[in-house]
Design a protein around this motif. Sequence first.
Motif, PDB file in Angstrom:
ATOM      1  N   TYR A   4       0.705  -3.642  -1.536  1.00  0.00           N
ATOM      2  CA  TYR A   4       1.633  -2.709  -2.181  1.00  0.00           C
ATOM      3  C   TYR A   4       1.504  -1.366  -1.470  1.00  0.00           C
ATOM      4  O   TYR A   4       0.429  -0.785  -1.418  1.00  0.00           O
ATOM      5  CB  TYR A   4       1.254  -2.542  -3.656  1.00  0.00           C
ATOM      6  N   PRO A   5       2.581  -0.842  -0.907  1.00  0.00           N
ATOM      7  CA  PRO A   5       2.494   0.449  -0.224  1.00  0.00           C
ATOM      8  C   PRO A   5       2.033   1.547  -1.192  1.00  0.00           C
ATOM      9  O   PRO A   5       2.558   1.664  -2.303  1.00  0.00           O
ATOM     10  CB  PRO A   5       3.926   0.709   0.245  1.00  0.00           C
ATOM     11  N   ALA A   6       1.047   2.319  -0.772  1.00  0.00           N
ATOM     12  CA  ALA A   6       0.443   3.336  -1.636  1.00  0.00           C
ATOM     13  C   ALA A   6       1.479   4.329  -2.160  1.00  0.00           C
ATOM     14  O   ALA A   6       1.458   4.698  -3.340  1.00  0.00           O
ATOM     15  CB  ALA A   6      -0.669   4.062  -0.884  1.00  0.00           C
ATOM     16  N   GLU A   7       2.388   4.754  -1.301  1.00  0.00           N
ATOM     17  CA  GLU A   7       3.406   5.729  -1.708  1.00  0.00           C
ATOM     18  C   GLU A   7       4.327   5.150  -2.787  1.00  0.00           C
ATOM     19  O   GLU A   7       4.631   5.810  -3.773  1.00  0.00           O
ATOM     20  CB  GLU A   7       4.241   6.155  -0.498  1.00  0.00           C
ATOM     21  N   ALA A   8       4.737   3.913  -2.609  1.00  0.00           N
ATOM     22  CA  ALA A   8       5.606   3.257  -3.591  1.00  0.00           C
ATOM     23  C   ALA A   8       4.857   3.049  -4.908  1.00  0.00           C
ATOM     24  O   ALA A   8       5.421   3.241  -5.987  1.00  0.00           O
ATOM     25  CB  ALA A   8       6.114   1.927  -3.051  1.00  0.00           C
ATOM     26  N   LEU A   9       3.595   2.685  -4.814  1.00  0.00           N
ATOM     27  CA  LEU A   9       2.782   2.487  -6.006  1.00  0.00           C
ATOM     28  C   LEU A   9       2.617   3.794  -6.769  1.00  0.00           C
ATOM     29  O   LEU A   9       2.773   3.834  -7.990  1.00  0.00           O
ATOM     30  CB  LEU A   9       1.416   1.914  -5.607  1.00  0.00           C
ATOM     31  N   ALA A  10       2.329   4.868  -6.048  1.00  0.00           N
ATOM     32  CA  ALA A  10       2.149   6.176  -6.676  1.00  0.00           C
ATOM     33  C   ALA A  10       3.416   6.647  -7.385  1.00  0.00           C
ATOM     34  O   ALA A  10       3.350   7.311  -8.419  1.00  0.00           O
ATOM     35  CB  ALA A  10       1.707   7.200  -5.639  1.00  0.00           C
ATOM     36  N   LYS A  11       4.565   6.283  -6.831  1.00  0.00           N
ATOM     37  CA  LYS A  11       5.845   6.684  -7.427  1.00  0.00           C
ATOM     38  C   LYS A  11       6.333   5.696  -8.484  1.00  0.00           C
ATOM     39  O   LYS A  11       7.374   5.910  -9.094  1.00  0.00           O
ATOM     40  CB  LYS A  11       6.911   6.811  -6.335  1.00  0.00           C
ATOM     41  N   GLY A  12       5.586   4.608  -8.675  1.00  0.00           N
ATOM     42  CA  GLY A  12       5.979   3.608  -9.668  1.00  0.00           C
ATOM     43  C   GLY A  12       7.181   2.779  -9.255  1.00  0.00           C
ATOM     44  O   GLY A  12       7.900   2.254 -10.101  1.00  0.00           O
ATOM     45  N   ARG A  41      12.436   1.277   1.647  1.00  0.00           N
ATOM     46  CA  ARG A  41      12.032   0.830   2.989  1.00  0.00           C
ATOM     47  C   ARG A  41      10.574   0.385   3.064  1.00  0.00           C
ATOM     48  O   ARG A  41      10.252  -0.608   3.714  1.00  0.00           O
ATOM     49  CB  ARG A  41      12.302   1.954   3.988  1.00  0.00           C
ATOM     50  N   SER A  42       9.675   1.090   2.380  1.00  0.00           N
ATOM     51  CA  SER A  42       8.260   0.726   2.469  1.00  0.00           C
ATOM     52  C   SER A  42       7.982  -0.629   1.812  1.00  0.00           C
ATOM     53  O   SER A  42       7.165  -1.397   2.312  1.00  0.00           O
ATOM     54  CB  SER A  42       7.366   1.817   1.880  1.00  0.00           C
ATOM     55  N   LEU A  43       8.667  -0.942   0.711  1.00  0.00           N
ATOM     56  CA  LEU A  43       8.503  -2.250   0.086  1.00  0.00           C
ATOM     57  C   LEU A  43       9.065  -3.350   0.995  1.00  0.00           C
ATOM     58  O   LEU A  43       8.439  -4.402   1.174  1.00  0.00           O
ATOM     59  CB  LEU A  43       9.199  -2.301  -1.275  1.00  0.00           C
ATOM     60  N   ASP A  44      10.239  -3.091   1.575  1.00  0.00           N
ATOM     61  CA  ASP A  44      10.850  -4.067   2.485  1.00  0.00           C
ATOM     62  C   ASP A  44       9.929  -4.352   3.668  1.00  0.00           C
ATOM     63  O   ASP A  44       9.685  -5.509   4.021  1.00  0.00           O
ATOM     64  CB  ASP A  44      12.199  -3.564   3.002  1.00  0.00           C
ATOM     65  N   GLN A  45       9.392  -3.310   4.264  1.00  0.00           N
ATOM     66  CA  GLN A  45       8.522  -3.480   5.434  1.00  0.00           C
ATOM     67  C   GLN A  45       7.222  -4.189   5.076  1.00  0.00           C
ATOM     68  O   GLN A  45       6.736  -5.015   5.846  1.00  0.00           O
ATOM     69  CB  GLN A  45       8.238  -2.129   6.084  1.00  0.00           C
ATOM     70  N   ALA A  46       6.660  -3.893   3.906  1.00  0.00           N
ATOM     71  CA  ALA A  46       5.427  -4.556   3.475  1.00  0.00           C
ATOM     72  C   ALA A  46       5.664  -6.047   3.264  1.00  0.00           C
ATOM     73  O   ALA A  46       4.815  -6.877   3.620  1.00  0.00           O
ATOM     74  CB  ALA A  46       4.897  -3.914   2.196  1.00  0.00           C
ATOM     75  N   ALA A  47       6.813  -6.399   2.708  1.00  0.00           N
ATOM     76  CA  ALA A  47       7.143  -7.809   2.487  1.00  0.00           C
ATOM     77  C   ALA A  47       7.292  -8.543   3.818  1.00  0.00           C
ATOM     78  O   ALA A  47       6.743  -9.639   4.001  1.00  0.00           O
ATOM     79  CB  ALA A  47       8.423  -7.925   1.668  1.00  0.00           C
ATOM     80  N   ILE A  48       8.022  -7.947   4.744  1.00  0.00           N
ATOM     81  CA  ILE A  48       8.221  -8.574   6.053  1.00  0.00           C
ATOM     82  C   ILE A  48       6.893  -8.727   6.787  1.00  0.00           C
ATOM     83  O   ILE A  48       6.608  -9.778   7.365  1.00  0.00           O
ATOM     84  CB  ILE A  48       9.236  -7.770   6.892  1.00  0.00           C
ATOM     85  N   LYS A  49       6.061  -7.710   6.736  1.00  0.00           N
ATOM     86  CA  LYS A  49       4.757  -7.761   7.409  1.00  0.00           C
ATOM     87  C   LYS A  49       3.905  -8.899   6.847  1.00  0.00           C
ATOM     88  O   LYS A  49       3.285  -9.652   7.604  1.00  0.00           O
ATOM     89  CB  LYS A  49       4.026  -6.430   7.234  1.00  0.00           C
ATOM     90  N   ALA A  50       3.903  -9.054   5.541  1.00  0.00           N
ATOM     91  CA  ALA A  50       3.109 -10.117   4.914  1.00  0.00           C
ATOM     92  C   ALA A  50       3.637 -11.496   5.291  1.00  0.00           C
ATOM     93  O   ALA A  50       2.865 -12.385   5.659  1.00  0.00           O
ATOM     94  CB  ALA A  50       3.112  -9.943   3.401  1.00  0.00           C
ATOM     95  N   VAL A  51       4.942 -11.679   5.209  1.00  0.00           N
ATOM     96  CA  VAL A  51       5.540 -12.985   5.489  1.00  0.00           C
ATOM     97  C   VAL A  51       5.292 -13.402   6.932  1.00  0.00           C
ATOM     98  O   VAL A  51       5.045 -14.579   7.207  1.00  0.00           O
ATOM     99  CB  VAL A  51       7.053 -12.971   5.159  1.00  0.00           C
ATOM    100  N   ARG A  52       5.314 -12.481   7.844  1.00  0.00           N
ATOM    101  CA  ARG A  52       5.083 -12.808   9.264  1.00  0.00           C
ATOM    102  C   ARG A  52       3.689 -13.371   9.514  1.00  0.00           C
ATOM    103  O   ARG A  52       3.448 -14.009  10.540  1.00  0.00           O
ATOM    104  CB  ARG A  52       5.306 -11.575  10.130  1.00  0.00           C
TER     105      ARG A  52
END
Length: 81
Positions: A4-12, A41-52
Amino acid sequence: SPEYPAEALAKGLEGLVKIQITINLKGDILKTRLVQSSNNRSLDQAAIKAVRQWRFMIAGEQSQKQSMELIVPIRFRIDMP
């Protein structure tokens, strides 16, 4: 699981990302494509990074194995007690 991207988590921020993947005969990811964005964007990128990093097991007889495409959903959700 994706990190979970820290920035996205902090912002809920939460969201659903859908990624189309192409898997080869060995179960490796050949291609990824964003099908549905979470609108973050940060959630999208985290998902793509994990799936790869995932590997799959192709079911079926050896002679019937084929590469395949599928869409995987990744949901980012903050579970509050």
